[in-house]
Design an enzyme around this catalytic site. Sequence first.
Site, PDB file in Angstrom:
ATOM      1  N   SER A  80      80.120  40.057 -10.662  1.00 18.39           N
ATOM      2  CA  SER A  80      79.538  39.038  -9.799  1.00 18.39           C
ATOM      3  C   SER A  80      78.720  38.012 -10.567  1.00 18.39           C
ATOM      4  CB  SER A  80      78.706  39.699  -8.702  1.00 18.39           C
ATOM      5  OG  SER A  80      78.269  38.742  -7.755  1.00 18.39           O
ATOM      6  N   HIS A  81      77.421  37.996 -10.337  1.00 15.36           N
ATOM      7  CA  HIS A  81      76.516  37.001 -10.926  1.00 15.36           C
ATOM      8  C   HIS A  81      75.940  37.456 -12.260  1.00 15.36           C
ATOM      9  CE1 HIS A  81      74.364  39.949  -8.608  1.00 15.36           C
ATOM     10  NE2 HIS A  81      73.247  39.645  -9.225  1.00 15.36           N
ATOM     11  N   ASP A 109      78.505  31.514  -8.197  1.00 14.76           N
ATOM     12  CA  ASP A 109      78.371  32.559  -9.212  1.00 14.76           C
ATOM     13  C   ASP A 109      79.715  32.877  -9.845  1.00 14.76           C
ATOM     14  OD1 ASP A 109      79.531  33.900  -7.060  1.00 14.76           O
ATOM     15  OD2 ASP A 109      78.440  35.762  -7.451  1.00 14.76           O
ATOM     16  N   ASP A 142      82.035  35.239  -9.576  1.00 17.14           N
ATOM     17  CA  ASP A 142      83.222  35.614  -8.808  1.00 17.14           C
ATOM     18  C   ASP A 142      83.386  34.818  -7.520  1.00 17.14           C
ATOM     19  OD1 ASP A 142      81.041  36.938  -7.570  1.00 17.14           O
ATOM     20  OD2 ASP A 142      82.372  38.446  -6.726  1.00 17.14           O
ATOM     21  N   ASP A 148      81.453  34.408  -4.701  1.00 13.76           N
ATOM     22  CA  ASP A 148      81.000  34.783  -3.364  1.00 13.76           C
ATOM     23  C   ASP A 148      79.584  34.283  -3.050  1.00 13.76           C
ATOM     24  OD1 ASP A 148      79.665  36.554  -5.026  1.00 13.76           O
ATOM     25  OD2 ASP A 148      80.358  38.373  -4.029  1.00 13.76           O
ATOM     26  N   ARG A 149      78.849  33.814  -4.052  1.00 17.98           N
ATOM     27  CA  ARG A 149      77.494  33.318  -3.823  1.00 17.98           C
ATOM     28  C   ARG A 149      77.432  31.808  -3.978  1.00 17.98           C
ATOM     29  NH1 ARG A 149      73.253  37.853  -5.587  1.00 17.98           N
ATOM     30  NH2 ARG A 149      74.637  39.653  -5.540  1.00 17.98           N
ATOM     31  N   THR A 165      71.153  45.985   2.582  1.00 29.20           N
ATOM     32  CA  THR A 165      71.754  45.087   1.596  1.00 29.20           C
ATOM     33  C   THR A 165      73.125  45.612   1.184  1.00 29.20           C
ATOM     34  OG1 THR A 165      69.602  44.364   0.782  1.00 29.20           O
ATOM     35  CG2 THR A 165      71.475  44.122  -0.706  1.00 29.20           C
ATOM     36  N   SER A 208      70.279  36.849  -1.040  1.00 26.32           N
ATOM     37  CA  SER A 208      70.742  36.766  -2.430  1.00 26.32           C
ATOM     38  C   SER A 208      71.889  35.765  -2.568  1.00 26.32           C
ATOM     39  CB  SER A 208      71.149  38.146  -2.942  1.00 26.32           C
ATOM     40  OG  SER A 208      72.108  38.737  -2.085  1.00 26.32           O
ATOM     41  N   LYS A 216      81.305  37.690   1.416  1.00 25.29           N
ATOM     42  CA  LYS A 216      80.599  36.412   1.398  1.00 25.29           C
ATOM     43  C   LYS A 216      81.455  35.406   0.645  1.00 25.29           C
ATOM     44  CE  LYS A 216      77.480  38.386  -2.144  1.00 25.29           C
ATOM     45  NZ  LYS A 216      77.491  39.822  -1.813  1.00 25.29           N
TER      46      LYS A 216
END
Length: 561
Positions: free
Chosen positions: A116-117, A289, A291, A293-294, A358, A379, A390
Amino acid sequence: MALVSEIRSTTPFEGQKPGTSGLRKKVKEFMEKHYTENFVQCILDSLGDKLEGSTLVVGGDGRYFSKQAINIIIRIAAANKVAKLIIGQIGILSTPAVSSLIRNHKVLGGIVLTASHNPGGIHNDFGIKYNCENGGPAPTQFTDDVYERTKTIKEYRICPELDCEFHEVGTQTFQVDGRQFVVEVIDSTVDYVNLMKDIFDFGKLRSLIQGTETREPFNVLMDSMNGVTGVYVRKIFLEELHSGQDSCRRIIPLDNFGEIHPDPNLTYAKELVDKVKENQKIQLGAAFDGDGDRNMIIGQNAFFVTPSDSLAVIANNLNCIPYFEKNGVCGFARSMPTGAAVDRVAAALNKEMFIVPTGWKFFGNLMDAGRLSLCGEESFGTGSDHIREKDGIWAVLAWLSIVEHKKMSVEEILQEHWKLYGRNYFTRYDYEECESDGANKMVEHLEKLLEDGSLIKKEFVVDGKKFVVKAADNFSYTDPIDKSFTKNQGIRIIFEDDSRLIFRLSGTGSSGATIRLYADSYERENVTGDAQTMLKPIISVALQVSKLEEFTGRKEPTVIT
């Protein structure tokens, strides 16, 4: 050529316990002999009888070790009687795109290669997670089963001679142990871009960005931070919306993210913030980010939209998006630490409101049951029931749809929202890679305060502002759909004015412990203050109650958002 699989002996590795979004460790751990093979085999074993003859999606954010991991997955999947793999070209698929593919192709699930991030590169992080049939992250019951298998695994099955290229779009067929095994390499963007076109009015968005006879062009700046969204930003913003070459930056995915931390917040996306401040013509900036999703949204002059406010604004303006006009709106949900701004929108619109632990997997059951349309996490995650993850690009397109409909700037939209609902001042302090021993001792200290009840009715006075504790607990959640129970999700301290403090140890890091401290304070009238200034008194209370510096030695957080 007929290929034959074989069984190889192995021994367990300690610590292969998936967190909130899969297993994340340093690259060099995944590179250890048998390490990745063990974990992939345990995922497949946990699928049980459904695995044979199934189709799985495979792809990720392109970080270092992705290509090697995909080769391992291909060989192990073939040996375990999987019938077909759908793989993104050169292994690239954003996490939202994986969810979309699983749902559209109605396959068994998908293996997502991402941390992810978290930073990438040979000295940094890698990750593997499994998404199930609904397109969402595997539930706790599944990941617990995977973990138990990692502790006892003795062998894995693999087809070592199977060589499969996944750099060009096309279909390859192999004979493995007398069975047909298919690998279909697809364009990473087509399915996802078509989904976005179904959800949003691209004609209106194109007119917004390009301008009309009566309206100046709306200037955007998209920063993919060298992550996976680059290929989707190129397709949507450059090719579909014609935003212009200057509207996109860092859109080539790199396996080390260009030595940056691909986390879209004010600290790690500072380059974007600075560029929007420098160029007053840019009216909306967004960062994504690793991947995809953010997301982070900023307006003109880098006006920052907190994820909690972003969720609330989108919730209050879903009529701007054709998808919701067509399908209607059910409930809203947020993760427990997220600011409560969306709660007020739900109440005003008479919609169900859910507060969950979460982890995006907790939203999936509610969506599948038709009780949830929109959800988010503080987040920097926002999404809807169009998939079960997300979705960073979706959030930006939602904001552009609101701007187009309301004909207002980002800041004007927020100001209007706060005047209508009041403002939940919100911040999060991240203390990254703390010594685990000290972090755990801090949590034990707080749990003792919960047990003896000494916090209740306790008063704190800072800079003339008084806080009186109304309630304190360690958040637990009973899923209203399947009745599963989740406990120990974060220590909450709630004050009589409905201000909140929350302490959690994050499950998204690859080493050490990340302490997250959240502060949320509601103001009905004073809605235009500086957030960090407004929240300074309650942060002081947080540090006093938790003794964070005493236990960890940390005087300052790594990141403030």
